[in-house]
Design a protein around this motif. Structure first.
Motif, PDB file in Angstrom:
ATOM      1  N   PHE A 121      33.782  33.571  95.835  1.00 19.99           N
ATOM      2  CA  PHE A 121      34.869  33.883  94.910  1.00 19.99           C
ATOM      3  C   PHE A 121      34.424  33.642  93.465  1.00 19.99           C
ATOM      4  CE2 PHE A 121      38.322  32.179  92.295  1.00 19.99           C
ATOM      5  CZ  PHE A 121      39.227  33.235  92.318  1.00 19.99           C
ATOM      6  N   LEU A 122      33.834  32.489  93.206  1.00 17.40           N
ATOM      7  CA  LEU A 122      33.417  32.133  91.859  1.00 17.40           C
ATOM      8  C   LEU A 122      32.246  32.989  91.385  1.00 17.40           C
ATOM      9  CD1 LEU A 122      33.728  28.261  92.168  1.00 17.40           C
ATOM     10  CD2 LEU A 122      35.207  29.774  90.847  1.00 17.40           C
ATOM     11  N   THR A 123      31.399  33.422  92.322  1.00 17.70           N
ATOM     12  CA  THR A 123      30.312  34.334  91.970  1.00 17.70           C
ATOM     13  C   THR A 123      30.880  35.645  91.451  1.00 17.70           C
ATOM     14  OG1 THR A 123      28.799  33.370  93.607  1.00 17.70           O
ATOM     15  CG2 THR A 123      28.303  35.592  92.834  1.00 17.70           C
ATOM     16  N   THR A 124      31.897  36.156  92.149  1.00 19.42           N
ATOM     17  CA  THR A 124      32.549  37.391  91.693  1.00 19.42           C
ATOM     18  C   THR A 124      33.185  37.188  90.324  1.00 19.42           C
ATOM     19  OG1 THR A 124      33.046  38.000  93.990  1.00 19.42           O
ATOM     20  CG2 THR A 124      34.272  39.135  92.265  1.00 19.42           C
ATOM     21  N   ALA A 125      33.855  36.042  90.142  1.00 16.43           N
ATOM     22  CA  ALA A 125      34.498  35.751  88.858  1.00 16.43           C
ATOM     23  C   ALA A 125      33.465  35.621  87.736  1.00 16.43           C
ATOM     24  CB  ALA A 125      35.331  34.479  88.977  1.00 16.43           C
ATOM     25  N   ALA A 126      32.357  34.929  88.028  1.00 12.95           N
ATOM     26  CA  ALA A 126      31.303  34.760  87.019  1.00 12.95           C
ATOM     27  C   ALA A 126      30.669  36.102  86.679  1.00 12.95           C
ATOM     28  CB  ALA A 126      30.239  33.793  87.540  1.00 12.95           C
TER      29      ALA A 126
END
Length: 401
Positions: free
Chosen positions: A349-354
């Motif tokens: 999830f955070l990879t997509t957000a980053a």
């Protein structure tokens, strides 16, 4: 709404955790407007603003591979107290950022602050299915996502007004104080949770997680589905909207605050109105509705007041998508792997957000308009809905209830 209130009244530990969560998550994002306002005042270029936005999410990505294994072998209260302690220190030290030459120090502090916040979040999300189950877990996740979303956007909204009246450094000091309050509330809470003692070494636990995902691929697919929600990482986009379109009509901090405040309204009321209608069959349509709402926002973007209205619709579907896909994952994995799977889920999830934050700056520097970036985000959600439809059709995914 009655279901949420009943759950809070009937479960003391969850009620206290929710209060702590509200304060801690609010604090995690409260200083963001101060940070972005500072960057705008220092005339930082779009790539720097996008990089700072990316750091907020990248921190969680880096620590995720080991955090899950630690969560599965350490008492949650002790771990959460340590993490809040890191947030207190890193937030307070932000007051020493004065000029563009301090950017490296700013990057380090943001990384530590958000890594601790992400670790805390993952710890709590792995704790919830151990104290609640069934429909209570779904309601808890919905309430959790409402609080997270409210803290995420309303924290920045309130901060916008606070920064305007009291200044940037005062915002950092108040933020640190809120974390101190959260620490004290957690310290006095009694959490009777039986920790499953894992005899495996850390590396063995990590490799065991990949073996589990290989044996049960539906869990990996649900993690990928949830990661699409990371496309709602609008921080860089909103900051650049303010800088490009609204700086001449309203103070930057106020514009940031109002935009996030209106989205917060949608984030809070979305799951209240959509929650009881949400299931595996209809989730695809909610993904598509999110994409269309973002397109509507792109169309209204140049007009500040119409953009406020559009941001309300953008937030309306986000929390429901986040909470339902998270609950589906919890429902469809073994308890032994809660911490590790949740950690890797958060990493995706955070990879997509980053990536979304970084690409926002990159695409704008490459000549793509802000509206064009928003349209691309909308397309991503439609693809996410179609992917979820395929996952449900090809894998045995349990319904939440």
């Amino acid at each position: 709404m009655k279901q949420y209130l009943h759950l809070l009244k009937s479960h003391k530990v969850f009620r206290r955790l929710s209060i702590i969560q509200l304060i801690a998550y609010f604090g995690a994002w409260f200083s963001n407007v101060a940070i972005y306002t500072l960057l705008i005042e220092l005339e930082a270029d779009p790539k720097i603003i996008a990089f700072v936005a990316m750091l907020h999410f990248l921190a969680g990505v880096v620590q995720a591979p080991i955090s899950g294994s630690i969560i599965d072998s350490v008492k949650p209260k002790k771990l959460m107290l340590i993490l809040i302690g890191f947030e207190i220190i890193s937030t307070f030290l932000l007051i020493f950022i004065d000029n563009i030459n301090d950017l490296t120090f700013l990057y380090v502090l943001i990384f530590i602050k958000m890594a601790a916040a992400s670790f805390y979040f993952t710890t709590e999300m792995s704790l919830l299915p151990k104290i609640l189950d069934g429909s209570k877990l779904q309601r808890a996740n919905e309430l959790h996502s409402i609080i997270w979303s409210l803290s995420y956007t309303l924290g920045m909204a309130v901060s916008g007004f606070f920064v305007y009246w009291m200044g940037i450094k005062a915002a950092f000091i108040l933020d640190a104080f809120m974390f101190v309050v959260a620490f004290l509330l957690l310290y006095t809470l009694k959490v009777d949770i039986e920790v499953i003692r894992v005899k495996e070494r850390l590396l063995d636990m990590m490799s065991g997680t990949f073996k589990y995902l290989k044996k049960y691929p539906h869990a990996m697919h649900l993690m990928f589905v949830h990661s699409f929600i990371g496309l709602t990482a609008f921080d860089a986009l909103v900051a650049l909207m303010v800088d490009h379109y609204y700086a001449n009509i309203i103070a930057a901090s106020l514009a940031l605050g109002l935009l996030h405040a209106t989205r917060a309204v949608g984030l809070v009321f979305g799951p209240i109105l959509l929650g009881k209608f949400t299931n595996n069959r209809y989730l695809t349509y909610i993904f598509i509705a999110q994409g269309i709402a973002i397109w509507f926002w792109a169309y209204m973007m140049e007009n500040f007041y119409l953009s406020l209205l559009a941001s309300l619709f953008v937030g309306f579907f986000s929390t429901t998508l986040w909470s339902y896909t998270y609950t589906l994952l919890q429902k469809n994995i073994d308890e032994k792997y809660y911490g590790r799977i949740v950690a890797y889920n958060d990493m995706l999830f955070l990879t997509t957000a980053a990536f979304t934050s970084y690409m926002t700056g990159f695409l704008i520097e490459s000549g793509i308009t802000l509206e064009g970036v928003a349209v691309i985000m909308g397309v991503g959600f439609i693809l996410g809905g179609l992917y979820f439809k395929w996952v449900v059709k090809t894998h045995n995914i349990k319904e939440i209830n």
